[in-house]
Design an enzyme around this catalytic site. Structure first.
Site, short mmCIF file in Angstrom:
data_model
loop_
_atom_site.label_atom_id
_atom_site.label_comp_id
_atom_site.label_asym_id
_atom_site.label_seq_id
_atom_site.Cartn_x
_atom_site.Cartn_y
_atom_site.Cartn_z
N GLY A 224 0.68 -1.23 0.03
CA GLY A 224 -0.03 0.03 -0.03
C GLY A 224 0.79 1.29 -0.02
N GLU A 257 4.85 -5.74 2.48
CA GLU A 257 4.65 -6.64 1.03
C GLU A 257 4.25 -5.51 -0.18
OE1 GLU A 257 1.88 -10.15 3.01
OE2 GLU A 257 0.97 -8.62 1.83
N GLY A 259 4.16 -3.63 -3.55
CA GLY A 259 4.06 -4.05 -4.91
C GLY A 259 4.57 -3.02 -6.00
N ARG A 260 3.13 -1.88 -5.92
CA ARG A 260 3.45 -0.70 -6.84
C ARG A 260 4.79 0.00 -6.45
NH1 ARG A 260 -1.20 1.53 -9.11
NH2 ARG A 260 -2.46 0.36 -7.60
N CYS A 329 -13.22 1.87 -28.69
CA CYS A 329 -14.40 2.65 -29.17
C CYS A 329 -15.04 3.09 -27.90
CB CYS A 329 -15.21 2.00 -30.11
SG CYS A 329 -14.58 1.29 -31.75
N TYR A 358 0.90 -2.67 -12.11
CA TYR A 358 -0.75 -2.76 -12.34
C TYR A 358 -1.01 -2.27 -13.63
CZ TYR A 358 -0.55 -3.77 -7.24
OH TYR A 358 -0.47 -4.23 -5.92
C1 LIG Z 1 -2.48 -8.52 0.67
C2 LIG Z 1 -1.77 -7.45 0.04
N1 LIG Z 1 -0.46 -7.36 0.06
C3 LIG Z 1 0.29 -6.57 -0.63
C4 LIG Z 1 -0.47 -5.67 -1.75
C5 LIG Z 1 0.60 -4.97 -2.54
O1 LIG Z 1 -0.07 -3.62 -2.32
P1 LIG Z 1 0.76 -2.24 -3.29
O2 LIG Z 1 1.06 -2.86 -4.48
O3 LIG Z 1 -0.20 -1.30 -3.06
O4 LIG Z 1 2.00 -2.15 -2.36
C6 LIG Z 1 -1.92 -5.71 -2.02
C7 LIG Z 1 -2.50 -5.09 -3.03
O5 LIG Z 1 -3.72 -5.22 -3.13
C8 LIG Z 1 -2.45 -6.77 -0.96
O6 LIG Z 1 -3.82 -6.86 -1.16
#
Ligand SMILES: Cc1ncc(COP(=O)(O)O)c(C=O)c1O
Length: 381
Positions: A224, A257, A259-260, A329, A358
């Site tokens: 997040g 954890e 990701g983005r 379209c 994403y």
């Molecule tokens: C359980 C969990 N962990 C990690 C993430 C990764 O989140 P982010 O990409 O926003 O850091 C998510 C994203 O939805 C998630 O649901």
């Protein structure tokens, strides 16, 4: 701003008609992931959330810089096991099927994150030996957790209490602590640290009271950490976040954890201008491809930042405010609304930044059956 190696590759791809393309800057990804690793060292383990971008080159490039990977489906788990068989994995995700729960018996799965009492009951019924965290969605103070409270993810105190009861008769399932992913897209590190503090202040006493057998508690604080698409040069302040976590949980083992915030910065979606036009007083640049390749701006409701690489020398030029759209379209196929452009012509290239997370994997590729982009992992100057 597009990095030089990506710009050079984009121009070469345009010359051979190989656009649209996703172009990734692997040295940039290494530098960024290395900086996150250095900042977080000693305060929390970093597990990359594969859902942000599961491309094999991205996972392999990240491997030296992360403690492991967070997977949220059997597909992601199988991918990581195949590519990086020694990498530790934590397994999250709502709605795990029985087949997916069976996959979690893989010894590479360090922790399975239990989403509900029903899921735990199914896990117990397998008779397997497993290490778990309980995914909590507790009643924390603060507006920032409202979105999580309104979601189906994890368990409220009643659900957690039901799990505690189930665990009493489940000697083969070992609980280690709490998983709490309670926010999405927060680029404010002090606010994220404050959320982590509230999670720890609730979770550690809860564990002591309800699961006293957990003597070395673990807290997985989820992902997040945000990316500010309106300010592409800014980054989450990992050092400040890490410093705040360092004195958070006492002896608790912490994990995050992201990701983005790991992979967004080093991917570009590059395409070219097919048409420039004015209709009902508005200027549009129509690009090859569109949001079926890069759905991120539609999914999040933002304007995707971009850089123009001028190539064309003739034809009408667009200067001023223009909306950059794709070939679909639907009026929703907008990549950037009311952008400022200067002399944009048919044949010019547009490189959309912050497209490493994403992006392709979130998009509805087959809508309208245009050709798919090509993928390039630039590793060098
Ligand atoms: C359980 C969990 N962990 C990690 C993430 C990764 O989140 P982010 O990409 O926003 O850091 C998510 C994203 O939805 C998630 O649901």
């Amino acid at each position: 701003m597009v990095v030089e190696s990506v710009r050079a590759r984009a121009v070469r791809l345009a010359a051979v008609g190989d656009l649209p393309a996703y172009v990734y800057d692997l040295p940039g990804l290494r530098a960024h992931a290395g900086a996150v690793q250095a900042a977080m060292a000693g305060s929390a383990e970093v597990f990359y959330a594969v859902k942000a971008n599961p491309a094999a080159e991205i996972l392999r490039t990240l491997r030296p810089f992360v403690d492991g990977f967070e997977v949220a489906s059997g597909g992601e788990l199988a991918l990581v096991r195949e590519l990086l068989p020694d990498a530790p994995v934590v397994f999250s995700g709502p709605g795990k099927t029985d087949a997916e729960l069976a996959l979690a018996l893989d010894p590479g799965v360090e922790r399975l994150h239990v989403e509900s009492p029903g899921e735990l009951a199914r896990l117990i019924a397998t008779g397997a030996r497993l290490d778990i965290l309980l995914r909590a969605n507790p009643d924390l103070p603060g507006e920032d957790v409202r979105q999580a409270a309104d979601s189906p993810f994890g368990m409220d105190p009643d659900g957690l209490a039901a799990c505690v009861r189930l665990l009493r008769d489940a000697p083969r399932i070992t609980p280690h602590g709490i998983h709490a992913h309670l926010t999405w897209g927060r680029h404010d590190a002090p606010a994220m640290a404050d959320l982590a503090r509230r999670v720890a202040a609730w979770a550690l006493p809860w564990l002591r009271e309800h699961l006293p057998e957990v003597t070395e508690p673990e807290l997985d604080l989820g992902g997040g950490m945000g990316v500010d698409y309106g300010a592409p040069h800014t980054r989450f302040d990992w050092k400040a976040y890490s410093a705040a976590l360092a004195d958070l949980g006492g002896s608790a083992r912490l994990r995050i954890e992201p990701g983005r915030s790991l992979t967004a910065y080093d991917g570009w979606y590059v395409t070219d201008v097919l048409d420039v036009k004015r209709t009902h007083g508005r200027h549009y640049a129509v690009l090859r491809g569109g949001t079926h390749h890069l759905r991120t701006p539609v999914a999040r409701g933002h304007d995707q930042p971009f850089t123009v690489i001028h190539r064309a020398t003739s034809g009408p030029a667009l200067t001023g405010t223009a909306t950059l759209v794709g070939q679909l379209c639907t009026p929703k196929d907008v990549l950037n609304r009311n952008a400022e452009v200067d002399g944009l012509r048919v044949g010019d290239l547009v490189a959309f930044g912050l497209a490493g997370a994403y992006a392709w994997n979130l998009s509805h590729h087959d809508f309208l059956m245009h050709p798919q982009p090509s993928f390039h992992y630039v590793d060098g100057p």
